[in-house]
Write a protein that holds these residues in place. Structure first.
Motif, short mmCIF file in Angstrom:
data_model
loop_
_atom_site.label_atom_id
_atom_site.label_comp_id
_atom_site.label_asym_id
_atom_site.label_seq_id
_atom_site.Cartn_x
_atom_site.Cartn_y
_atom_site.Cartn_z
N GLU A 70 -32.88 46.05 -3.41
CA GLU A 70 -33.79 45.32 -4.30
C GLU A 70 -33.01 44.86 -5.52
O GLU A 70 -32.32 45.65 -6.16
N ARG A 98 -36.54 41.34 -6.03
CA ARG A 98 -36.44 40.57 -4.79
C ARG A 98 -35.65 41.40 -3.79
O ARG A 98 -34.65 42.01 -4.14
N TRP A 99 -36.10 41.38 -2.54
CA TRP A 99 -35.42 42.19 -1.53
C TRP A 99 -34.38 41.37 -0.78
O TRP A 99 -34.66 40.29 -0.29
N LEU A 100 -33.19 42.00 -0.67
CA LEU A 100 -32.11 41.42 0.12
C LEU A 100 -31.75 42.40 1.23
O LEU A 100 -32.15 43.55 1.20
N GLN A 110 -28.11 38.80 2.33
CA GLN A 110 -28.97 37.66 2.65
C GLN A 110 -30.39 37.97 2.20
O GLN A 110 -30.79 39.13 2.16
N PRO A 111 -31.17 36.94 1.90
CA PRO A 111 -32.58 37.20 1.58
C PRO A 111 -33.29 37.83 2.78
O PRO A 111 -32.91 37.58 3.93
N ASN A 122 -35.76 38.06 5.52
CA ASN A 122 -36.60 37.11 6.27
C ASN A 122 -37.85 37.85 6.72
O ASN A 122 -37.80 38.71 7.61
#
Lengths: 414, 414, 414, 414
Positions: free
Chosen positions: B254, B258-260, B268-269, B271
Motif C-alpha cells: 500500500e 493505493r494498492w500495488l 504494478q497497480p 488490477n
C-alpha cells in the motif's frame, strides 16, 4: 461428575499441581480452575441473575483459548503461576458448584431451559479435562528424575500375558453414513458439533485387525531397526526421529537390555501382551508401513465400528482406574473386533477437517472445535483415561502428528 | 523441454542465480543443476554403459531430498554456495544433455526401453522446476529493496478490467471416480503416482463458482478488517497473521492509500478484475468464511472439473509469458466454469494423503511423492507458471497451509 | 589504497561476491559498496558542492550500523541481495573516486581543509574492510563442499618448518603509559578514538613469550584431550565447545589421522612450525590454562611492545600476499620478542572498554567505535591480513570471545 | 545462619516454592535444597566418617553447575520438578544440619580443623542464596497477574521523601591497593578467591557522587525520551531496548500517567527520593551518558570506598527487612559518601576478570568463581537483600549486562 475431577487430583501434592514441563501439558491446578471457569462464564454469568464472579481476574487466568472472551495468560506461562493457591482453586470450585445448584434448582428440572445445551457441554468439557488430567499428571511425574508413582500400589497383573493372536476382519465396501446419529438407547443425545452433520461416505472393501497392536509386536519393529531406517517414515516424521533421537514410544526405558515403561504406578516391566501406547502418528504410520499394512481412515474406522457394534460397557475406561491399556484375553473370539472403545485412542489416516455441511456454533462457543480443523489427525475410540459415558463411535478426537503424551495406539487396516 | 529451463533463467545475472532469501526458495543455479542431476542419477548412471559423472561431488551438492542417495547439502544452505560457477552448471547441463541424446539414440526410439518411465518422469520433473523457477525468481527479486523487474517491459494491460460477474454453478451429488484415468487423447499417458489409483468418491450436491475470486473481491475483505478479526480464521492461521503481521496477500504494497503488487514486471497497480493470487490456505479459508461460502474438497473440485470438461488449451499457462493470472473477459459465459486450469492453483480443503490403495514406487523414486503425505493441503488446476502440457484435472499439487509464494488462488464452493 | 580493495576481489567470480554463509561474514560486493558509501556519505555529500548521489537507495543498502543515518538492510539479509549487480558496484566506486579526486583537487593539498580528518578516517576504514574481505572470502569459500582455492597456486613452503624454541622474556613492573602517543616518525599522526587518551596504567613484573604459540604446540593440547576436559575452559566456552562440537581450531580438518587446514590456497597440510590461528578467546584461554600460563592484559601487551620496540616493517602483513601466519625462523634471536605485529591478532584478557577520559566523536561518526564497548575482548598487533601501514602498538581491535574467523592467535604471559 | 534461609521462605506457600518463570530465577525449594547439598557434598561426605547421604539422587537434582561432580538437572528445567516435596526438602535440611552439628562437635571448636575453610565457604554460600531467594521470590510473585505481596503489610513510609541533594566528592589519583586485605576488626578473615590477590592499581583523579541515583532523577531520563534515543546506549543495549520494548526499569508500571513499582509489599507508588534499582548495566550506562557523567571502574569504586571508609553497620541490608533501597535522609552530610554498602549493588564499568595472580582453588570448588570470568560486569557494595555480615569493600559481585532482577543501582563518577 465434578467430584471425579477432584478425585483424580487427590493423590497429588500442592507442588504437583503447579508445574508445566512442556507447553502441551497444563498444570493440574489450571485444569481444576479452567473447568470451573467454563461453568461460571457460559452459565452463571449468563443465566443466574445477580451472580457475582468469584474473582475478577480469574477470567484472565483461566480462559484457555477463547479470543471472544478477551486476553489471557500465554499458554506457555501456565506453569509459572504459583497463585492463586490450590486451596483458593478448590474454594472457587465449591463456590461455582453451589451457584450451579442454585441455577439448576431454579430451572426445576425443566429440560427445555435455555441453557440445557451449554450445561451438557460443560459436563462433557469437564470429562475431557479429566482425561487430560490423567495424561498430564503422568507426564509431569515422568519427567521427574525421581520417577514418582501417582498411585504407588502396583496393579494386579492381568492374568493374560500372552497376546491373543491378531486376525484380519473383512468389512464390506459401502456408501455408508458416518457422524453422529441419535439412537434409542442414547442417554443424553449429546454430541460435539464436529460430529455433525451425519453424512454419506464411500469406502471400498477393506480389512481391519481384530485388536490393537501390542507392545510385543511393536518391540519387534524397534529391534528390527525401525527407528534407524528412513524408508518406513513420512519425511516430517523422520526429521523428528532424528532431531528428537526417538528410539521407542514415549515412556519406554531400556535398562540393561530390558525394556521398562513409566506408568502411573512408576516404572514397570513392559507387558508384551498389552497394547502399545504413547506413539505418535508418525510412529503408528511407520509401524504399519513396516508390516505392509496401513492405518484406517476415519470413515473406515467408524463404518467398521458400526458394523461390529461394540458394546461400550465392556471397554477399559477411566473408571477401571488402571490408567493403562490392558491385554486382550488370549481366548478372545478371533472373529470379533475388540478394543474399539477404550484402552487406546486409535490414529486414523484422516485429517481433522469439517464434515460437509459443518456449522460452528454462534458466539464464543463457536471457538470450541472449529478453529482447530487443519494440520491435525483424527483419533477414534477413546482410551483407558476416557470416562465411559464420554465416548461413542462417532467421537472425533484430534492431535498433531507428533504428539505422544495421550494414550494413543495403533490398529491396522489393509 | 530442457531448453525452456535455461530460457527462463536468461534474463538473470549470475548474482541472481545464487541467493536464497528463505528456505522455501532455491537459488536458480541450484534448480538448473538439480534437474540435470536427476537425469544423470536416474538415467545415465543406470542405463548408459561407461557413463562417467560430470563431477563426483555434484551428487552431494544437487540431491534435493533423497535419503536413498546419501547425504547432501542442508536445504537452508543452498544460498551460501557460490560455487560451482554458473558457467560450470551450464556446462553440466550440456554434458548431460549430450549423453542423454546418446542414450536415447541407443534405444532407437523403442518405446519399450526399460527407462522410458523414468525418462518421462525426468521431463515432468523438469517442468515442475520450471514453475518453481518462475516463482522463486519472483520472490528473490521481490525481497530486494530495489524491486528490480525480471522482465522490464510492462505487459499490455488486458482489455478487460471489469470483472466478469461471479455465478454459482450446481454440480450434482454422485458416487464418482477421481484420480488419473487414461483417455484416448492423452499424449503421454503419464501421471504421478499420487494420482493413483483412480477410485470412487462420494460427494453430495454442491455449487462451485464459475471463476476465481478477484483482487477486487479480496480487497473488500481487506478493507472490511478481515485481517483484524479472528472470527474468520483457523487458530493456527490467526497466530500467523499476528506474528507475521500479515495485512494482505504476499506482494501487495500500500502506497499513499493505493494498492500495488510486485510482479515479474516490477511494481504494478492492482488490477481489480484479475484473480487474487499469492494467498495462503489460511487466507483462502478466511476469505471464504467471510463470504459465507467455503473451499471445495479435492473430490468436489475434480468431479466438477470432469463435469464441466474444461479445454486445457484455453488456459493462461507458462507459455503465455504473462507470469500473472489474467481477468476473465467480462463477456465470458456465466454458465460455464472458467479458469479451472491455469491462472492460479486452487486451494482445496483436502489433506494431501494417499489415495486408497496408493503404492509408492520401489527404490529412491519412492521418495518422490509419498513421504510428503501429511500436514499439507491439495491444490488443483495449475497456474500461469505451469507448462501447459504438464497439467491435468487429476493433478495433485500440495503445500503447507502457510505458503504464499506460489501462484495460489481461491475458488469458492457451497 | 582504493585500488587495493578491488585487487583483493579480482580472483572472485560474481557469484562469490553475493553470499553470506553466517551473519558475521559480509558479501564482498557489500564491502566494495559500503566503503564507497562511506566516502560518499561523510565527504562528498558534506563537502563537495552540487554533488549528486550515485543512487538514492544505496544509503539504505550500504549503511552498516549508523542509526544516525537512518534505517538500513538487516545485517543478516546482506546475502539475499543479488542486486545491484557487481558491475554497478564497480561503477559506483569509479563515480565516487572520481568525485573524491575533484574534492581533493579543490582543496589543493591544503592539509588544513575541514574534512582532512574524515578523509583520513575513510582511508583507514577502507583498510579495515580490506582485512575483512580477506577473512570473509576465506570463510565463504571454506564453507563450500568443493573447497575452492582463492589463490590456486600453493605458496612456496617457507624454508623453516621446525619452530624456533619458545622463551620467556621478563618485562619490568611499571606505571607506564598506554594509548596512542604521536611519534616523530609517524607518517599521518592518525589513530582511532578508542586509542585515546594516552594514560597511565600499572602492571607488575611479568613475562611474555618471545613468539606466538605454534600449530604444533596447539596440536598437543588437542591430542591431550583439551577439547574434552571442562577444567581448562571458561563456563561459556565449555558450553560452546559442547553445543558446537568444536574439536580443533576453525578450518582444521582431520583426514585419515592427518591434520589439514583450509587456507586461501585450498586444503593444505598443517605446518607445525607456523603460529596457530583461527582460535576463539575461549580456546586461547583454555590453551594457556592447560600450559599453566595465561593470556596478557592489553596494558601488559602494549607496555611489552613498547619495551621491545618492534620494527613494524619486519612483519607478515597483507602485502606479503601469504594470507597466513608464517613460522618464526629457527635461528631467530631467542631474547627478542617476535611476531608482535602481523601474523596473528593476539587475544588479550582485557575487555574492550573506554579508556579513562574517552570521548566519542560528535555526530554519526560517534557511532564508529564507542557503542561496541561492552562484551568484547581486545586483540592487539594486527595479522597477515592487515595492511602494514594500518597497524601500530596502540591499535585496539575487538571481537566477541567466540569469534574465530579472523586471523586470531595466542601469545602466552605469566 | 541456616535458620535465616528458612525464615525467608516462611511466608511462601508450597506452590510458590516450585516455579521458575525465567532461567535466571530458581525455585525457592531448589535454593533450600542446593545450599544443603553444598554442606552434604563438600563437608559431610568428605569429613564425617560413616555419613550416609539423605537421598542418592539429590546430588543429581541439586548440583548447580559443578562439572566435577557429574551430570545434573538442566538449569532451565528446575521449575518442572514438583518432587521432592517441600516437606522432604525441609527434612533434608534438618538431617544435614544435625550431621553438621555432629561434625562440628567432633572438631571441638578447633579452628585448625582441615574443613574450616570449606565450612566458612558453606556459610557464605548460604548467605549468597539468601539474597537470591529474596530477589527470586520477588520475580516469581511479580510475574503473577494477581501481583501478590510477599509481605502484605506496607512498610511505614520513611520520613524522608525529598531526596538529599547529590554532590560530587573528589578522590585523589593514586597507585592504590585493591582486593581483600585482612583488617584487625575483621571477624572471620574470609574472602572469596576472586578478591585475591590484593594488588596495586592506578587511578587518576576522579569524582564520585555522594549518593545513589534516585527514582526521581531516573524518571527525568525516562520522561526525556531516554528509552527512545539510541545515542545514549551501547549497541547491544539498544538492540535489547527495542527487542524487549523496555520503557523503564524492571518492576515499574505506569497506570493512568502515574508510576508504580512492584515490591515485596505489592504494587507501591514510586518513591522519588529512593534510589533507583532493578536497572541493567545498559540502563545504568545510558543514564550516566545522558547526564554527561559515567560509571566508575571497580578500582575507582574500591579506592573511593577505602578513602571514605564507610561504616558497614549503617547500611540498609537484609536484616532491615525492608527489601527495598531507602532514601538518603535530606539532612545527610553532603561531603560524605553515602550508601556505599547496602541499598543497591552498584554497576561498575569493569569486566569481571581475574585479578593479576589469581589462583582458583583445587578440585570442584575451583569451579565456584573462576569459570565465570568473562562477559560479565563487576558490581560493588551489596544491597538491601545482602546479609550485613556478608559484604565488604573488596567484594566482587558480577552479572551480565542485561540482568535486572537483582537490586542493582547507579552511582555516577566523572
Amino acid at each position: 461428575m465434578r467430584r471425579q475431577t477432584a478425585d483424580i487430583c487427590r493423590p497429588l501434592l500442592p507442588e504437583d499441581t503447579v508445574v508445566q514441563p512442556v507447553i502441551d501439558v497444563s498444570p493440574p491446578k489450571w485444569h481444576l480452575a479452567h473447568t470451573t471457569w467454563f461453568f461460571e462464564t457460559f452459565l452463571l454469568r449468563e443465566h443466574l441473575p445477580g451472580y457475582r464472579v468469584f474473582h475478577e481476574q480469574y477470567a484472565f487466568l483461566f480462559n484457555s483459548y477463547y479470543n471472544s472472551l478477551g486476553s489471557r495468560v500465554n499458554r506457555a506461562d501456565r506453569g509459572t503461576l504459583s497463585r492463586p493457591p490450590l486451596a483458593d482453586v478448590y474454594a472457587y470450585r465449591a463456590y461455582v458448584d453451589e451457584h450451579m445448584q442454585r441455577l439448576l434448582a431454579s430451572s426445576d428440572g425443566d429440560p427445555a431451559v435455555p441453557f440445557a445445551d451449554v450445561f451438557e457441554l460443560g459436563l462433557q468439557h469437564e470429562q475431557q479435562h479429566q482425561e487430560l488430567l490423567v495424561t498430564d499428571i503422568k507426564y509431569i511425574l515422568s519427567t521427574n528424575p525421581l520417577a514418582p508413582a501417582y498411585w504407588p500400589e502396583t496393579p494386579a497383573e492381568p492374568s493374560t500375558t500372552a497376546a491373543a493372536p491378531a486376525a484380519w476382519l473383512p468389512v464390506p465396501g459401502q456408501l455408508g453414513t458416518i457422524g453422529y446419529q441419535p439412537a434409542a438407547g442414547d442417554p443424553t443425545g449429546f454430541c460435539f458439533d464436529n460430529e455433525l452433520p451425519a453424512h454419506r461416505a464411500y469406502v471400498d472393501n477393506f480389512q481391519l485387525q481384530n485388536r490393537l497392536v501390542t507392545n510385543g509386536e511393536y518391540l519387534e519393529f524397534v529391534r528390527a531397526g525401525g527407528y534407524q531406517d528412513f524408508r518406513y517414515w513420512l519425511g516430517e516424521g523422520w526429521d523428528l526421529v532424528q532431531s528428537q533421537q526417538w528410539q521407542a514410544p514415549l515412556y519406554w526405558v531400556e535398562r540393561d537390555g530390558r525394556w521398562l515403561r513409566y506408568t502411573h504406578h512408576g516404572l514397570q516391566p513392559l507387558n508384551l501382551a498389552a497394547p502399545v501406547t504413547h506413539v505418535s502418528f508418525y510412529e503408528a504410520d511407520a509401524y504399519a508401513h513396516w508390516t505392509g499394512a496401513r492405518l484406517p481412515t476415519e470413515a473406515e474406522w467408524e463404518l467398521a465400528a458400526r458394523h461390529f457394534a461394540p458394546a461400550t460397557a465392556a471397554g477399559n475406561f477411566l473408571e477401571s482406574q488402571r490408567f493403562d491399556p490392558v491385554p486382550l484375553p488370549a481366548d478372545a473370539a478371533p472373529d470379533q473386533c475388540h478394543q474399539l472403545l477404550g484402552d487406546c485412542w486409535e490414529w486414523t489416516y484422516s485429517a481433522y477437517h469439517p464434515y460437509p455441511g459443518y456449522q460452528k456454533a454462534a458466539g464464543a462457543l463457536g471457538e470450541y472445535n472449529g478453529k482447530f480443523m487443519v494440520n491435525q489427525l483424527v483419533l477414534r475410540g477413546g482410551s483407558c483415561a476416557t470416562p465411559a459415558s464420554h465416548i461413542r463411535v462417532s467421537y472425533r478426537n484430534f492431535f498433531h502428528a507428533d504428539k505422544r503424551w495421550q494414550f494413543t495406539g495403533i490398529r491396522l487396516a489393509k
